[in-house]
Design a protein around this motif. Structure first.
Motif, PDB file in Angstrom:
ATOM      1  N   MET A   1     100.736  39.055  28.720  1.00 56.16           N
ATOM      2  CA  MET A   1     100.843  37.680  29.227  1.00 56.16           C
ATOM      3  C   MET A   1     100.713  36.682  28.079  1.00 56.16           C
ATOM      4  SD  MET A   1      98.464  35.657  32.032  1.00 56.16           S
ATOM      5  CE  MET A   1      99.152  36.568  33.407  1.00 56.16           C
ATOM      6  N   VAL A   2     101.560  35.675  28.081  1.00 60.30           N
ATOM      7  CA  VAL A   2     101.505  34.635  27.055  1.00 60.30           C
ATOM      8  C   VAL A   2     100.362  33.677  27.369  1.00 60.30           C
ATOM      9  CG1 VAL A   2     102.738  32.732  25.969  1.00 60.30           C
ATOM     10  CG2 VAL A   2     103.977  34.791  26.660  1.00 60.30           C
ATOM     11  N   LYS A   3      99.498  33.448  26.374  1.00 61.65           N
ATOM     12  CA  LYS A   3      98.387  32.519  26.542  1.00 61.65           C
ATOM     13  C   LYS A   3      98.638  31.271  25.706  1.00 61.65           C
ATOM     14  CE  LYS A   3      94.882  36.053  27.478  1.00 61.65           C
ATOM     15  NZ  LYS A   3      93.570  36.620  27.060  1.00 61.65           N
ATOM     16  N   ILE A   4      98.538  30.123  26.350  1.00 61.81           N
ATOM     17  CA  ILE A   4      98.783  28.842  25.679  1.00 61.81           C
ATOM     18  C   ILE A   4      97.494  28.037  25.682  1.00 61.81           C
ATOM     19  CG2 ILE A   4     100.160  26.733  25.664  1.00 61.81           C
ATOM     20  CD1 ILE A   4     101.917  29.119  25.355  1.00 61.81           C
ATOM     21  N   LYS A   5      97.107  27.522  24.538  1.00 57.40           N
ATOM     22  CA  LYS A   5      95.968  26.616  24.477  1.00 57.40           C
ATOM     23  C   LYS A   5      96.156  25.661  23.300  1.00 57.40           C
ATOM     24  CE  LYS A   5      92.961  29.807  21.886  1.00 57.40           C
ATOM     25  NZ  LYS A   5      91.646  30.488  21.894  1.00 57.40           N
ATOM     26  N   ILE A   6      95.279  24.684  23.213  1.00 50.36           N
ATOM     27  CA  ILE A   6      95.342  23.738  22.109  1.00 50.36           C
ATOM     28  C   ILE A   6      94.944  24.449  20.825  1.00 50.36           C
ATOM     29  CG2 ILE A   6      94.477  21.565  21.192  1.00 50.36           C
ATOM     30  CD1 ILE A   6      96.150  21.338  23.749  1.00 50.36           C
ATOM     31  N   SER A   7      95.713  24.263  19.776  1.00 43.29           N
ATOM     32  CA  SER A   7      95.422  24.892  18.490  1.00 43.29           C
ATOM     33  C   SER A   7      94.316  24.145  17.770  1.00 43.29           C
ATOM     34  CB  SER A   7      96.682  24.903  17.618  1.00 43.29           C
ATOM     35  OG  SER A   7      96.377  25.285  16.297  1.00 43.29           O
ATOM     36  N   GLU A   8      93.423  24.908  17.128  1.00 43.68           N
ATOM     37  CA  GLU A   8      92.393  24.293  16.294  1.00 43.68           C
ATOM     38  C   GLU A   8      92.993  23.638  15.052  1.00 43.68           C
ATOM     39  OE1 GLU A   8      92.256  28.814  15.435  1.00 43.68           O
ATOM     40  OE2 GLU A   8      92.624  27.481  17.140  1.00 43.68           O
ATOM     41  N   LYS A   9      94.260  23.917  14.773  1.00 46.50           N
ATOM     42  CA  LYS A   9      94.948  23.304  13.642  1.00 46.50           C
ATOM     43  C   LYS A   9      95.712  22.043  14.035  1.00 46.50           C
ATOM     44  CE  LYS A   9      95.381  27.616  11.029  1.00 46.50           C
ATOM     45  NZ  LYS A   9      96.283  28.487  10.244  1.00 46.50           N
ATOM     46  N   ARG A  10      95.550  21.617  15.273  1.00 48.90           N
ATOM     47  CA  ARG A  10      96.257  20.419  15.736  1.00 48.90           C
ATOM     48  C   ARG A  10      95.777  19.189  14.990  1.00 48.90           C
ATOM     49  NH1 ARG A  10      97.058  18.503  21.976  1.00 48.90           N
ATOM     50  NH2 ARG A  10      98.773  19.971  21.736  1.00 48.90           N
ATOM     51  N   ASN A  11      96.715  18.335  14.616  1.00 47.17           N
ATOM     52  CA  ASN A  11      96.377  17.020  14.084  1.00 47.17           C
ATOM     53  C   ASN A  11      95.597  16.261  15.164  1.00 47.17           C
ATOM     54  OD1 ASN A  11      96.421  14.304  13.209  1.00 47.17           O
ATOM     55  ND2 ASN A  11      98.350  14.609  12.124  1.00 47.17           N
ATOM     56  N   PRO A  12      94.378  15.797  14.887  1.00 51.03           N
ATOM     57  CA  PRO A  12      93.575  15.149  15.926  1.00 51.03           C
ATOM     58  C   PRO A  12      94.135  13.812  16.403  1.00 51.03           C
ATOM     59  CG  PRO A  12      92.509  14.934  13.781  1.00 51.03           C
ATOM     60  CD  PRO A  12      93.667  15.861  13.594  1.00 51.03           C
ATOM     61  N   LYS A  32      98.618  26.690  20.522  1.00 47.58           N
ATOM     62  CA  LYS A  32      98.448  28.084  20.113  1.00 47.58           C
ATOM     63  C   LYS A  32      99.093  28.969  21.170  1.00 47.58           C
ATOM     64  CE  LYS A  32      95.019  31.134  18.008  1.00 47.58           C
ATOM     65  NZ  LYS A  32      93.578  31.277  17.643  1.00 47.58           N
ATOM     66  N   VAL A  33     100.095  29.729  20.754  1.00 43.69           N
ATOM     67  CA  VAL A  33     100.797  30.648  21.637  1.00 43.69           C
ATOM     68  C   VAL A  33     100.368  32.051  21.258  1.00 43.69           C
ATOM     69  CG1 VAL A  33     103.031  31.409  22.479  1.00 43.69           C
ATOM     70  CG2 VAL A  33     102.724  29.034  21.759  1.00 43.69           C
ATOM     71  N   ASN A  34      99.532  32.650  22.112  1.00 39.47           N
ATOM     72  CA  ASN A  34      98.850  33.888  21.734  1.00 39.47           C
ATOM     73  C   ASN A  34      98.111  33.643  20.415  1.00 39.47           C
ATOM     74  OD1 ASN A  34      99.684  35.146  24.070  1.00 39.47           O
ATOM     75  ND2 ASN A  34     101.474  36.061  23.121  1.00 39.47           N
ATOM     76  N   LYS A  35      98.511  34.243  19.302  1.00 40.60           N
ATOM     77  CA  LYS A  35      97.803  34.042  18.040  1.00 40.60           C
ATOM     78  C   LYS A  35      98.568  33.131  17.067  1.00 40.60           C
ATOM     79  CE  LYS A  35      95.364  38.476  18.213  1.00 40.60           C
ATOM     80  NZ  LYS A  35      95.082  39.748  17.495  1.00 40.60           N
TER      81      LYS A  35
END
Length: 242
Positions: A1-12, A32-35
């Protein structure tokens, strides 16, 4: 299953650019899409007093939507959580049939489109475009088969100014027919999911928009992003976001 979340590398800080008179484009940046840390195809457009979202995923600090356009149902383009956060009673959702099946709770607000269909609104029109793969992921299996009738969109203002969001697509024959595009948002990630850097540059040099914004790529591929810029005709301004 594909997991989507906010990346810790996102520009704030959400990035906002002017792409035309009284037109601003905003992105909330990396997900963040999976890893994989991934710059998505998710944008907000403000045209005068109208707020349009295209493929809203990982949207933060949101304004309610007048229109939400969804290209297809893959989770890096379709987030029911984000859609619910953006909706009010007047919001219109424009999407393909495949997406509409996932939005039964708000079916009275949906307008289903197929490629080549055009919708006319007060201040602009929205034309659905073809978006599909010619390359296969495995044997004959395609990530975005033409039969799914996934779409891209061209938003055209009353004065003729047009914005093209390609969705997930290869460099297909139907794109070669496009003209009079002022701003183009095109995927460059490749990997049998979309057109790659060279293909994206080729289509941009053919349709000759004033501005191009690359999307749908892993952010580690900054060399590819920079190479895309070098391949683009100098008359087209490349805007790189992250």
């Amino acid at each position: 299953m594909v997991k989507i979340k906010i990346s810790e590398k996102r520009n704030p800080i959400p990035q906002q650019v002017s792409i035309g008179e009284n037109i601003t484009l905003t992105t909330w940046g990396t997900i963040k899409v999976n890893k994989s840390h991934f710059f998505p195809s998710s944008f907000q457009l403000k045209i005068d007093d109208k707020v349009i979202y295209i493929d809203p995923v990982g949207v933060e600090n949101t304004e309610k939507a007048d229109y939400i356009l969804i290209t297809h149902a893959h989770p890096d383009h379709f987030s029911f959580k984000d859609i619910k956060n953006l909706l009010n009673a007047e919001t219109r959702i424009v999407c393909s049939k495949g997406v509409s099946k996932k939005l039964s709770d708000v079916k009275n607000q949906i307008q289903i489109v197929k490629p080549k269909e055009q919708l006319q609104f007060e201040k602009f029109s929205i034309q659905a475009t073809f978006a599909y793969n010619t390359k296969s992921v495995f044997l004959w299996i395609k990530a975005h088969p033409k039969s799914k009738e996934n779409v891209g969109y061209i938003i055209t203002l009353k004065n003729g100014f047009s914005i093209y969001h390609a969705g997930d697509t290869d460099y297909i024959n139907e794109i070669k027919e496009l003209s009079d595009i002022d701003v183009a948002l095109v995927p460059i990630g490749g990997d049998n999911l979309t057109m790659n850097t060279e293909e994206a540059a080729e289509i941009i040099n053919k349709i000759k928009p004033e501005i191009v914004i690359p999307m749908h790529y892993e952010i580690k591929n900054h060399e590819e992003l920079n190479r895309f810029e070098t391949l683009i005709n100098k008359k087209t301004r490349v805007i790189k976001l992250d």
